[in-house]
Write a protein that holds these residues in place. Structure first.
Motif, short mmCIF file in Angstrom:
data_model
loop_
_atom_site.label_atom_id
_atom_site.label_comp_id
_atom_site.label_asym_id
_atom_site.label_seq_id
_atom_site.Cartn_x
_atom_site.Cartn_y
_atom_site.Cartn_z
N VAL A 193 -2.89 91.97 -44.44
CA VAL A 193 -4.04 90.75 -44.37
C VAL A 193 -4.29 90.60 -42.84
O VAL A 193 -5.08 89.67 -42.54
N THR A 194 -3.68 91.24 -41.86
CA THR A 194 -3.87 91.13 -40.53
C THR A 194 -5.27 91.65 -40.08
O THR A 194 -5.58 92.74 -40.38
N ASP A 195 -5.85 91.10 -38.74
CA ASP A 195 -6.93 91.76 -38.25
C ASP A 195 -6.93 93.03 -37.82
O ASP A 195 -7.70 93.70 -37.60
N ASP A 196 -5.61 93.18 -37.22
CA ASP A 196 -5.37 94.65 -36.73
C ASP A 196 -5.20 95.79 -37.71
O ASP A 196 -5.45 97.08 -37.35
N CYS A 197 -5.22 95.64 -38.92
CA CYS A 197 -5.21 96.49 -40.06
C CYS A 197 -6.43 96.65 -40.49
O CYS A 197 -7.02 95.80 -41.17
N ILE A 198 -6.71 97.86 -40.59
CA ILE A 198 -8.10 98.33 -40.94
C ILE A 198 -8.51 98.17 -42.56
O ILE A 198 -9.43 97.68 -42.92
N ALA A 199 -7.45 97.98 -43.22
CA ALA A 199 -7.35 97.47 -44.93
C ALA A 199 -8.04 96.34 -45.01
O ALA A 199 -8.90 96.19 -45.91
N SER A 200 -7.74 95.44 -44.10
CA SER A 200 -8.23 94.03 -44.48
C SER A 200 -9.82 94.00 -44.12
O SER A 200 -10.28 93.17 -44.86
N HIS A 201 -9.99 94.80 -43.19
CA HIS A 201 -11.66 94.80 -42.85
C HIS A 201 -12.34 95.35 -44.22
O HIS A 201 -13.48 95.20 -44.61
N HIS A 202 -11.75 96.59 -44.57
CA HIS A 202 -12.22 97.02 -46.17
C HIS A 202 -12.19 95.95 -47.20
O HIS A 202 -13.33 95.85 -47.79
N PHE A 203 -11.21 95.20 -47.22
CA PHE A 203 -11.18 94.51 -48.37
C PHE A 203 -12.23 93.11 -48.18
O PHE A 203 -13.14 92.83 -49.05
N LYS A 204 -12.46 92.78 -46.89
CA LYS A 204 -13.53 91.89 -46.54
C LYS A 204 -14.94 92.38 -46.74
O LYS A 204 -15.67 91.56 -47.32
N ARG A 205 -15.40 93.47 -46.53
CA ARG A 205 -16.47 94.03 -46.75
C ARG A 205 -16.48 94.31 -48.37
O ARG A 205 -17.73 94.10 -48.70
N LEU A 206 -15.70 94.44 -49.01
CA LEU A 206 -15.86 94.69 -50.60
C LEU A 206 -16.19 93.33 -51.11
O LEU A 206 -16.79 93.02 -52.26
#
Length: 379
Positions: free
Chosen positions: A337-350
């Motif tokens: 869930v941190t900004d440094d983790c790309i997974a959180s950015h994928h989840f926000k885009r979804l």
């Protein structure tokens, strides 16, 4: 039905994938988001690849390619978390301009194909709750021109655009489709106020206010509604394909994380409970992919069939995106869930995709309203 891609389609997919891998990595994504959510340089690179010309007819300097090619491009751009409004500007706008007079097409389509002009649709309004026909913006003829009054919300990169394609009402009730028309408003038109802002996924949008703003008629009542429905369906199919790309990338990096992180001396990918969760997420991705294909292949069908197909696809995409996003972020642990983790950015885009052009509940409602008492079993 043959689902094999042609050589040209394969080459298109590989070209876009190479650009994403080499030129639009995570660090550039974060830099563009921090700078406001739109990069003119990145848009120029898309034009250099020929992607802005993809849906523009050959007669106007475009490639004239179809829905399958657009789907392949959107999947790859989804893998790269592209922030620029490719689907609205490069896919929806050519569909809208297909209803425009020849002089408007000749002026704008070649510039769009070359990447020299950014034109975006502006059809959403506050309070409409995804209802396409609910438009309070008004248009009135004054002499030889039209003047618009009203407001539009969440216009993709609206403060960066050279022109806007605006839906406005010329007569009828506030939710009557047959009273709508489409207009082209240039960015420097008088009475136009545009306030840009960032979105949750880092992209850029704008709020528009129009007060006696001069506009050029693109399509009148009747033709405008048909063109707007068609363009929104093109946008929905593109969003579905993009979501498939985002989910595929998120699953791949989650699998890498499970194989890399160790617990009790072994990779956590060896734990059966986690393997089951990643398998369930993979199934949701494949469900989403099949429905994305359905939406794409139905774009050439009659409006009722087309709209049902894209609504079914968007419904499945919403469900799959939520499941895949939640599972993959949880499988990353707290860092997910941190900004440094790309997974959180994928989840926000979804999450933003699920809310764009009608959320899951909206499309479920549309599909439910179309059901017959017999559900078609005895038809």
């Amino acid at each position: 039905m043959d689902f094999d891609l042609s050589d040209d389609q394969q080459q298109l997919r590989e070209a876009v994938r190479r650009w994403v891998d080499k030129a639009y990595g995570f660090e550039r994504h974060r830099a563009i988001a921090a700078a406001g959510g739109f990069s003119a340089e990145a848009w120029g690179e898309l034009a250099g690849l020929g992607l802005t010309a993809l849906a523009v007819p050959e007669a106007h300097g475009g490639l004239g390619w179809g829905a399958v090619e657009a789907m392949l491009v959107m999947e790859e751009l989804g893998r790269g978390l592209l922030l620029e409004p490719y689907a609205p500007a490069a896919l929806m706008v050519p569909a809208l301009l297909a209803a425009a007079p020849a002089e408007l097409q000749s002026r704008w389509l070649p510039a769009i194909a070359a990447g020299d002009a950014l034109v975006v649709p502006a059809h959403q309004e506050r309070g409409a709750r995804h209802r396409l026909a609910l438009v309070e913006t008004r248009a009135a003829p004054v002499g030889t021109q039209w003047l618009l009054d009203g407001g539009k919300s969440l216009v993709p990169a609206g403060d960066q655009a050279d022109a806007l394609l605006v839906s406005a009402r010329v007569h009828g009730a506030v939710d009557a489709p047959d009273g709508l028309a489409l207009f082209l408003v240039e960015r420097r038109a008088g009475g136009l106020q545009c306030r840009g802002h960032g979105l949750q996924d880092g992209a850029r949008a704008a709020e528009l206010q129009l007060h006696d703003t001069p506009a050029t008629l693109l399509a009148g009542p009747g033709a405008a509604w048909a063109a707007l429905e068609q363009a929104v369906d093109v946008g929905l199919a593109a969003l579905c394909a993009e979501a498939v790309g985002v989910m595929a990338a998120l699953l791949a990096l989650t699998a890498d994380h499970l194989n890399t992180r160790h617990q009790f001396g072994v990779p956590i990918a060896r734990f059966q409970a986690l393997r089951h969760r990643i398998a369930d997420a993979r199934m949701q991705l494949e469900l989403a992919r099949s429905m994305s294909w359905l939406a794409t292949l139905r774009l050439a069908d009659e409006p009722a069939v087309r709209r049902r197909a894209v609504s079914m696809a968007k419904l499945q995409i919403g469900r799959s995106a939520r499941f895949v996003g939640q599972q993959c972020v949880q499988l990353h642990g707290a860092i997910g869930v941190t900004d440094d983790c790309i997974a959180s950015h994928h989840f926000k885009r979804l999450t933003c995709i699920e809310l764009t052009l009608g959320d899951t509940l909206h499309h479920l409602g549309d599909l439910s309203a179309g059901l017959q008492d017999s559900a078609g079993v005895f038809a």
